[in-house]
Design a protein around this motif. Structure first.
Motif, PDB file in Angstrom:
ATOM      1  N   UNK A   1       7.733  90.833  62.536  1.00  0.00           N
ATOM      2  CA  UNK A   1       7.035  91.438  61.403  1.00  0.00           C
ATOM      3  C   UNK A   1       5.711  92.047  61.839  1.00  0.00           C
ATOM      4  N   UNK A   2       4.957  91.317  62.657  1.00  0.00           N
ATOM      5  CA  UNK A   2       3.673  91.847  63.128  1.00  0.00           C
ATOM      6  C   UNK A   2       3.872  93.142  63.910  1.00  0.00           C
ATOM      7  N   UNK A   3       4.854  93.151  64.815  1.00  0.00           N
ATOM      8  CA  UNK A   3       5.116  94.340  65.610  1.00  0.00           C
ATOM      9  C   UNK A   3       5.588  95.511  64.769  1.00  0.00           C
ATOM     10  N   UNK A   4       6.488  95.237  63.813  1.00  0.00           N
ATOM     11  CA  UNK A   4       7.006  96.304  62.954  1.00  0.00           C
ATOM     12  C   UNK A   4       5.901  96.877  62.076  1.00  0.00           C
ATOM     13  N   UNK A   5       5.038  96.029  61.565  1.00  0.00           N
ATOM     14  CA  UNK A   5       3.958  96.495  60.687  1.00  0.00           C
ATOM     15  C   UNK A   5       2.958  97.358  61.465  1.00  0.00           C
ATOM     16  N   UNK A   6       2.645  96.936  62.676  1.00  0.00           N
ATOM     17  CA  UNK A   6       1.656  97.663  63.481  1.00  0.00           C
ATOM     18  C   UNK A   6       2.190  98.999  63.996  1.00  0.00           C
ATOM     19  N   UNK A   7       3.495  99.142  64.110  1.00  0.00           N
ATOM     20  CA  UNK A   7       4.077 100.381  64.632  1.00  0.00           C
ATOM     21  C   UNK A   7       4.622 101.287  63.524  1.00  0.00           C
ATOM     22  N   UNK A   8       4.365 100.927  62.262  1.00  0.00           N
ATOM     23  CA  UNK A   8       4.968 101.650  61.140  1.00  0.00           C
ATOM     24  C   UNK A   8       4.521 103.106  61.052  1.00  0.00           C
ATOM     25  N   UNK A   9       3.276 103.410  61.429  1.00  0.00           N
ATOM     26  CA  UNK A   9       2.743 104.760  61.251  1.00  0.00           C
ATOM     27  C   UNK A   9       2.811 105.610  62.511  1.00  0.00           C
ATOM     28  N   UNK A  10       3.430 105.112  63.559  1.00  0.00           N
ATOM     29  CA  UNK A  10       3.445 105.823  64.842  1.00  0.00           C
ATOM     30  C   UNK A  10       4.834 106.370  65.153  1.00  0.00           C
ATOM     31  N   UNK A  11       4.927 107.688  65.339  1.00  0.00           N
ATOM     32  CA  UNK A  11       6.197 108.293  65.744  1.00  0.00           C
ATOM     33  C   UNK A  11       6.561 107.887  67.170  1.00  0.00           C
ATOM     34  N   UNK A  12       5.538 107.704  67.997  1.00  0.00           N
ATOM     35  CA  UNK A  12       5.765 107.335  69.397  1.00  0.00           C
ATOM     36  C   UNK A  12       6.462 105.978  69.501  1.00  0.00           C
ATOM     37  N   UNK A  13       6.124 105.069  68.575  1.00  0.00           N
ATOM     38  CA  UNK A  13       6.683 103.720  68.604  1.00  0.00           C
ATOM     39  C   UNK A  13       7.771 103.537  67.555  1.00  0.00           C
ATOM     40  N   UNK A  14       8.391 104.629  67.146  1.00  0.00           N
ATOM     41  CA  UNK A  14       9.403 104.579  66.088  1.00  0.00           C
ATOM     42  C   UNK A  14      10.584 103.687  66.458  1.00  0.00           C
ATOM     43  N   UNK A  15      11.051 103.802  67.702  1.00  0.00           N
ATOM     44  CA  UNK A  15      12.189 102.986  68.127  1.00  0.00           C
ATOM     45  C   UNK A  15      11.836 101.504  68.090  1.00  0.00           C
ATOM     46  N   UNK A  16      10.623 101.168  68.524  1.00  0.00           N
ATOM     47  CA  UNK A  16      10.196  99.768  68.477  1.00  0.00           C
ATOM     48  C   UNK A  16      10.140  99.274  67.031  1.00  0.00           C
ATOM     49  N   UNK A  17       9.638 100.117  66.138  1.00  0.00           N
ATOM     50  CA  UNK A  17       9.556  99.757  64.721  1.00  0.00           C
ATOM     51  C   UNK A  17      10.942  99.480  64.148  1.00  0.00           C
ATOM     52  N   UNK A  18      11.880 100.372  64.427  1.00  0.00           N
ATOM     53  CA  UNK A  18      13.241 100.221  63.920  1.00  0.00           C
ATOM     54  C   UNK A  18      13.917  98.991  64.525  1.00  0.00           C
ATOM     55  N   UNK A  19      13.732  98.803  65.826  1.00  0.00           N
ATOM     56  CA  UNK A  19      14.331  97.650  66.514  1.00  0.00           C
ATOM     57  C   UNK A  19      13.833  96.334  65.929  1.00  0.00           C
ATOM     58  N   UNK A  20      12.535  96.240  65.691  1.00  0.00           N
ATOM     59  CA  UNK A  20      11.964  95.017  65.140  1.00  0.00           C
ATOM     60  C   UNK A  20      12.403  94.814  63.691  1.00  0.00           C
ATOM     61  N   UNK A  21      12.599  95.916  62.962  1.00  0.00           N
ATOM     62  CA  UNK A  21      13.100  95.809  61.598  1.00  0.00           C
ATOM     63  C   UNK A  21      14.513  95.256  61.572  1.00  0.00           C
ATOM     64  N   UNK A  22      15.381  95.768  62.441  1.00  0.00           N
ATOM     65  CA  UNK A  22      16.745  95.245  62.530  1.00  0.00           C
ATOM     66  C   UNK A  22      16.738  93.781  62.947  1.00  0.00           C
ATOM     67  N   UNK A  23      15.804  93.440  63.825  1.00  0.00           N
ATOM     68  CA  UNK A  23      15.686  92.045  64.271  1.00  0.00           C
ATOM     69  C   UNK A  23      15.334  91.133  63.102  1.00  0.00           C
TER      70      UNK A  23
END
Length: 244
Positions: free
Chosen positions: A39-61
């Motif tokens: 949750x912390x990782x997904x929230x922190x990467x929510x506004x970044x296109x560069x970290x979009x894959x990380x955001x999506x991956x953590x959301x699926x997790x």
């Protein structure tokens, strides 16, 4: 597996014979900290296109972790089961009233207020991930994106309430609840201990999450290729504008 479902409040007499025993099994602890990290990782990467894959991956997790917790809440060890800590409104109200007086009842597992926060967090996580998945796959309009963001902010607020409750409970009961979620041990009656930690299940859960993260990393486009593709798109757009 221990099938006792009740999580009773301890009386003063019972507390005199308390000792540090295993209360939280390994799957519950691994789930808890993976959920915090995701949750912390997904929230922190929510506004970044560069970290979009990380955001999506953590959301699926997060979604997979919630599903695991729902199953483990039915078949897991004594204090992990929903039947052992989910209580009615009257019990929650009584506990909160005692908490405000500074003399809350002590529970071996989750207390009634903590149980309420956990259920709310699991529900919020499901809404966040479902709305996020639909938004990512362009299955809905702007309202889904707004729902995703609102649910994430609501979940952050719930996390704040949960953390505050843990701090207050730790001080009032004179016990380290954060430490208990690391070691799995709490000071309570020996009879309230669980018999097994189920480390094998925890290891499978951790391996599954790490394996998914590795697979997602392998599927990610190389930085150089991504930059090259972006440059080609920009050149194509520029040429199209000139021709027009």
């Amino acid at each position: 597996m221990n099938t006792t479902s009740a999580s009773r409040a301890d009386s003063a007499t019972q507390n005199t014979a308390a000792a540090k025993v295993l209360v939280w099994d390994a799957p519950v602890r691994v789930f808890h900290w993976l959920m915090v990290l995701s949750f912390a990782g997904a929230y922190l990467t929510a506004e970044s296109e560069r970290w979009r894959l990380a955001h999506v991956t953590l959301g699926y997790t997060m979604a997979a972790l919630v599903l695991f917790r729902l199953v483990w809440g039915l078949i897991g060890t004594r204090h992990a089961r929903f039947a052992s800590f989910v209580r009615g409104p009257a019990t929650v109200k009584r506990y909160l009233a005692a908490l405000l007086r500074g003399k809350p009842e002590h529970y071996t597992g989750h207390n009634p207020a903590g149980a309420l926060a956990i259920i709310a967090l699991l529900g919020a996580a499901l809404i966040v991930t479902a709305a996020g998945w639909a938004t990512y796959n362009e299955l809905g309009g702007e309202w889904l994106e707004e729902l995703h963001e609102a649910a994430a902010n609501a979940m952050l607020a719930l996390v704040g309430v949960h953390v505050g409750g843990v701090v207050v409970s730790s001080l009032l009961h004179k016990e380290n609840l954060v430490g208990a979620m690391i070691s799995g041990r709490k000071k309570t009656r020996p009879g309230d201990a669980i018999k097994r930690a189920w480390r094998g299940v925890a290891a499978l859960l951790l391996a599954g999450v790490l394996g998914f993260w590795w697979w997602q990393w392998q599927q990610a486009p190389a930085a150089g290729n991504a930059d090259q593709t972006a440059t080609q798109v920009q050149r194509h757009a520029s040429n199209t504008t000139k021709d027009a």
